[in-house]
Design a protein around this motif. Sequence first.
Motif, mmCIF file in Angstrom:
data_model
loop_
_atom_site.group_PDB
_atom_site.id
_atom_site.type_symbol
_atom_site.label_atom_id
_atom_site.label_comp_id
_atom_site.label_asym_id
_atom_site.label_seq_id
_atom_site.Cartn_x
_atom_site.Cartn_y
_atom_site.Cartn_z
ATOM 1 N N LEU A 59 6.425 -6.083 9.261
ATOM 2 C CA LEU A 59 5.098 -5.535 9.442
ATOM 3 C C LEU A 59 4.725 -4.574 8.033
ATOM 4 C CD1 LEU A 59 3.998 -4.685 13.130
ATOM 5 C CD2 LEU A 59 3.385 -6.741 11.804
ATOM 6 N N GLY A 60 3.502 -4.538 7.547
ATOM 7 C CA GLY A 60 3.166 -3.737 6.519
ATOM 8 C C GLY A 60 2.560 -4.399 5.379
ATOM 9 N N ASN A 61 2.010 -3.820 4.449
ATOM 10 C CA ASN A 61 1.885 -1.935 4.459
ATOM 11 C C ASN A 61 0.264 -1.754 4.682
ATOM 12 O OD1 ASN A 61 1.057 -3.105 2.069
ATOM 13 N ND2 ASN A 61 2.432 -1.755 0.942
ATOM 14 N N MET A 62 -0.574 -2.709 5.225
ATOM 15 C CA MET A 62 -2.121 -2.130 5.589
ATOM 16 C C MET A 62 -1.903 -1.579 6.898
ATOM 17 S SD MET A 62 -3.669 -5.699 4.232
ATOM 18 C CE MET A 62 -5.546 -4.959 4.316
ATOM 19 N N ASP A 63 -3.272 -1.349 7.280
ATOM 20 C CA ASP A 63 -3.101 -0.266 8.565
ATOM 21 C C ASP A 63 -2.637 -0.761 9.763
ATOM 22 O OD1 ASP A 63 -5.137 -2.303 9.451
ATOM 23 O OD2 ASP A 63 -6.974 -1.013 9.202
ATOM 24 N N ILE A 64 -1.701 -2.138 10.016
ATOM 25 C CA ILE A 64 -1.154 -2.330 11.309
ATOM 26 C C ILE A 64 0.057 -1.399 11.179
ATOM 27 C CG2 ILE A 64 0.239 -4.048 10.113
ATOM 28 C CD1 ILE A 64 -0.159 -5.686 12.573
ATOM 29 N N THR A 65 0.294 -0.637 10.185
ATOM 30 C CA THR A 65 1.737 0.123 10.477
ATOM 31 C C THR A 65 1.010 1.817 10.333
ATOM 32 O OG1 THR A 65 2.008 0.216 8.141
ATOM 33 C CG2 THR A 65 3.122 -1.332 9.631
ATOM 34 N N ARG A 66 -0.240 2.012 10.331
ATOM 35 C CA ARG A 66 -0.886 3.206 10.362
ATOM 36 C C ARG A 66 -0.137 4.264 11.547
ATOM 37 N NH1 ARG A 66 -5.913 5.559 8.773
ATOM 38 N NH2 ARG A 66 -6.751 3.065 8.501
ATOM 39 N N VAL A 120 7.109 -1.421 7.336
ATOM 40 C CA VAL A 120 6.734 -0.911 6.174
ATOM 41 C C VAL A 120 5.577 0.190 6.359
ATOM 42 C CG1 VAL A 120 6.541 -0.910 3.669
ATOM 43 C CG2 VAL A 120 7.811 -2.688 4.886
ATOM 44 N N PRO A 121 5.890 1.462 5.972
ATOM 45 C CA PRO A 121 4.689 2.500 6.338
ATOM 46 C C PRO A 121 3.225 1.972 5.563
ATOM 47 C CG PRO A 121 6.673 3.379 5.701
ATOM 48 C CD PRO A 121 7.066 2.116 5.505
ATOM 49 N N TYR A 122 2.308 2.379 6.569
ATOM 50 C CA TYR A 122 0.812 2.371 5.676
ATOM 51 C C TYR A 122 0.668 2.756 4.532
ATOM 52 C CZ TYR A 122 -4.211 3.047 5.817
ATOM 53 O OH TYR A 122 -5.463 2.934 5.335
ATOM 54 N N LYS A 123 0.107 2.013 3.694
ATOM 55 C CA LYS A 123 -0.112 2.402 2.201
ATOM 56 C C LYS A 123 -1.029 3.381 1.808
ATOM 57 C CE LYS A 123 -2.922 -1.555 1.472
ATOM 58 N NZ LYS A 123 -4.329 -1.069 0.751
ATOM 59 N N ASN A 124 -1.881 3.680 2.975
ATOM 60 C CA ASN A 124 -2.928 4.745 3.218
ATOM 61 C C ASN A 124 -3.937 4.720 1.971
ATOM 62 O OD1 ASN A 124 -4.054 6.885 4.317
ATOM 63 N ND2 ASN A 124 -3.010 8.418 3.053
ATOM 64 N N THR A 125 -4.217 3.494 1.487
ATOM 65 C CA THR A 125 -5.348 3.163 0.603
ATOM 66 C C THR A 125 -6.303 1.978 1.185
ATOM 67 O OG1 THR A 125 -3.960 1.861 -0.628
ATOM 68 C CG2 THR A 125 -4.225 4.022 -1.375
ATOM 69 N N PRO A 126 -7.254 1.975 0.674
ATOM 70 C CA PRO A 126 -8.330 0.676 1.147
ATOM 71 C C PRO A 126 -7.953 -0.309 0.351
ATOM 72 C CG PRO A 126 -9.377 2.152 -0.419
ATOM 73 C CD PRO A 126 -8.264 3.096 -0.315
ATOM 74 N N GLY A 127 -8.435 -1.706 1.281
ATOM 75 C CA GLY A 127 -8.345 -3.069 0.452
ATOM 76 C C GLY A 127 -6.808 -3.528 0.646
ATOM 77 N N HIS A 128 -6.826 -4.688 -0.104
ATOM 78 C CA HIS A 128 -5.102 -5.176 0.021
ATOM 79 C C HIS A 128 -4.418 -4.475 -1.000
ATOM 80 C CE1 HIS A 128 -7.691 -8.365 1.920
ATOM 81 N NE2 HIS A 128 -6.410 -8.711 2.538
ATOM 82 N N GLN A 162 4.810 -4.042 -4.954
ATOM 83 C CA GLN A 162 6.172 -3.508 -5.295
ATOM 84 C C GLN A 162 6.958 -2.761 -4.431
ATOM 85 O OE1 GLN A 162 8.072 -4.789 -8.391
ATOM 86 N NE2 GLN A 162 9.625 -4.168 -6.920
ATOM 87 N N GLN A 163 6.160 -1.743 -3.761
ATOM 88 C CA GLN A 163 6.671 -1.015 -2.786
ATOM 89 C C GLN A 163 7.136 -1.914 -1.690
ATOM 90 O OE1 GLN A 163 3.515 1.637 -2.005
ATOM 91 N NE2 GLN A 163 3.874 2.851 -3.900
ATOM 92 N N LEU A 164 6.388 -2.872 -1.249
ATOM 93 C CA LEU A 164 6.590 -3.880 0.058
ATOM 94 C C LEU A 164 8.074 -4.552 -0.360
ATOM 95 C CD1 LEU A 164 3.415 -5.301 1.117
ATOM 96 C CD2 LEU A 164 4.851 -4.306 2.520
ATOM 97 N N ALA A 165 8.120 -4.981 -1.624
ATOM 98 C CA ALA A 165 9.105 -5.700 -2.031
ATOM 99 C C ALA A 165 10.505 -4.723 -2.044
ATOM 100 C CB ALA A 165 9.114 -6.374 -3.475
ATOM 101 N N ASN A 166 10.414 -3.509 -2.520
ATOM 102 C CA ASN A 166 11.591 -2.602 -2.588
ATOM 103 C C ASN A 166 11.942 -2.492 -1.108
ATOM 104 O OD1 ASN A 166 11.079 -2.161 -5.472
ATOM 105 N ND2 ASN A 166 10.046 -0.228 -4.942
#
Length: 376
Positions: free
Chosen positions: A312-319, A345-353, A360-364
Amino acid sequence: MMQTLPTLKKVTTTALVLLGLLTASCKTTPATQSPAQGALVSAQDSHIAYQGRIGHAGPDAAELYWSGTTIRLNFEGTTVKAWLKDESGDNYYNVIVDGDSLHLLRPDTTRRAYTLTYNLPEGKHTLELFKRTEYDRGKTQFYGFELGSDTKLLPPPAPQKRRIEFYGNSITAGYAVEDNSGKDQPDSTYTNHYLSYAALTARHFSAASHVICKSGIGVMVSWFPYTMPEIFDRLNPALPESKWDFTKYKPDIVVINLLQNDSWLVKRPEHDEFKRVFGTTPPSQEFIVNAYRSFVQQIRAKYPDAQIICMLGNMDITREGSPWPGYVQQAVAGMHDTKIHTLVVPYKNTPGHPDRQEQQQLANSLIRFIESNISW
């Protein structure tokens, strides 16, 4: 007649020219023979290596549907053309030569030859056509390569020893990853699966990759009238009767990154798809857990020996505070299968996709998880 095609920024300095060149028809060469210089190399020729769920449009054409579908060729010489015809004229392909050159090719709806390499230095080269857009942009028919008079084929690329398969939504597709405006624009120009966490992870491990993804899709409910459990087993995703033969590709690892769209739509009782699937009552926690578990079990039935990562991640489903990671963990725990894992994977805390950095953070995160938990 010569027509210039749309081209995006060149990434490295290898000399390539993307020109739409309408040329005379050539006689195809049987796959069992080594084509002569200047010949048309049939789409069925054994010198060509494919990756992805590839269909066939009669005896002389391969059909490309899914994101990340790839055609590879090894050759010696300077000039290679590809004969293509696109269903919509809205698909984009990355053209990669010798692993370090990237250009954009947009085939149109007329069958024609496109010059992919031009004026290369003497010696051996690799060529890759990579489908960066999603299947909703239509299929592309590939009729083969045409060699320049100074160009000859080399043995095909060796099969990769590692294999991954991905099931996902717009995050996996690389939706809007190249839209730097912050508007999350849906135009296919901005979607590029090559920059998605899935493609980045596969390249890190030098692994083959099959990708089954669609922006907006869910496990229980989507923004349109079908879900991943309904299309995951298709060859041509647009045709319910078109079924994939799962014996053709056995992944070592399967990554499932879904539920983001479900998490939005279960809160929208006014949406037509909510009404169609749930009526007037949102699904219970038990319903969500069972629906997700059922899909994972469908994947397990196809691949009894694969390692499965429920990501799961990294959009707001992991907020922070989201219940959805708990749903996935509960579903996995209930299967008592030591080869099924969870990765949040933690929420990226930015809007959009996810943009390029966030992909790259997801891949890492996925790469670290695989390196730490799976031997392959």
